[in-house]
Design an enzyme around this catalytic site. Sequence first.
Site, PDB file in Angstrom:
ATOM      1  CE1 TYR A  42      -3.627   2.549   0.544  1.00 43.46           C
ATOM      2  CE2 TYR A  42      -2.518   3.121   2.595  1.00 43.46           C
ATOM      3  CZ  TYR A  42      -3.475   3.384   1.642  1.00 43.46           C
ATOM      4  OH  TYR A  42      -4.289   4.482   1.775  1.00 43.46           O
ATOM      5  CD1 TRP A  95      -4.435   1.675   5.727  1.00 43.90           C
ATOM      6  CD2 TRP A  95      -6.556   2.362   5.713  1.00 43.90           C
ATOM      7  NE1 TRP A  95      -4.845   1.789   4.413  1.00 43.90           N
ATOM      8  CE2 TRP A  95      -6.146   2.210   4.376  1.00 43.90           C
ATOM      9  CE3 TRP A  95      -7.869   2.781   5.953  1.00 43.90           C
ATOM     10  CZ2 TRP A  95      -6.966   2.468   3.289  1.00 43.90           C
ATOM     11  CZ3 TRP A  95      -8.699   3.041   4.854  1.00 43.90           C
ATOM     12  CH2 TRP A  95      -8.238   2.883   3.557  1.00 43.90           C
ATOM     13  CD  GLU A 150      -8.660   7.270   4.933  1.00 40.58           C
ATOM     14  OE1 GLU A 150      -8.657   7.187   6.175  1.00 40.58           O
ATOM     15  OE2 GLU A 150      -7.656   7.058   4.238  1.00 40.58           O
TER      16      GLU A 150
END
Length: 197
Positions: free
Chosen positions: A26, A56, A48
Amino acid sequence: MTDLVTGPDGLPRCAWGTSTPDYAVYHDREWGRPLRGDDALYERLTLEAFQSGLSWLTILRKRPAFRLAFDEFRIEKVAGYGEADVTRLLADAGIVRNRAKIEAAIANARAALDLPDGLSALLWSYAPAPRSTRPRSYAEVPALTPESTAMAKALKKSGFRFVGPTTAYALMQATGMVDDHLAGCHLTVDPADAARA
């Protein structure tokens, strides 16, 4: 752990980008790279919001399931969801099953459809001018900024939910509106790329 770590490949990275293989991919391929397009930014904004209160990494690992469950985050499709879709999503163990966040994702798709110039144009209008230098440590990376606060306010005024200033700033970081890769990180983002994205 220092803020910058040299990986097994000999390349220096932001330390969070070396903590798991998922984060490494990522960090290297997505985070901080300029992203435009209404559906693409709607996906990031939605994820988000789902991340709020969670890691996350949890969201990143569930992203394929989220994409399947939310019709690849096509705004027009999600905006048409009804109560049967909410029930379906609440039963989907592959995603985060939170009614308020699911309902916010649907409401946000509807709000995005009503934006006269589209979601991408609205979000990018709050991107600050590029910094002259990158942050040297995480201590120099803010949790929110005047621009993210203004973005969140504009989104809320347009009917969006789960879009506070901190979530807005995380979105700005993830989509290249700001470059918070640390000084010395092997990744480079040309400010002109942000202008062209």
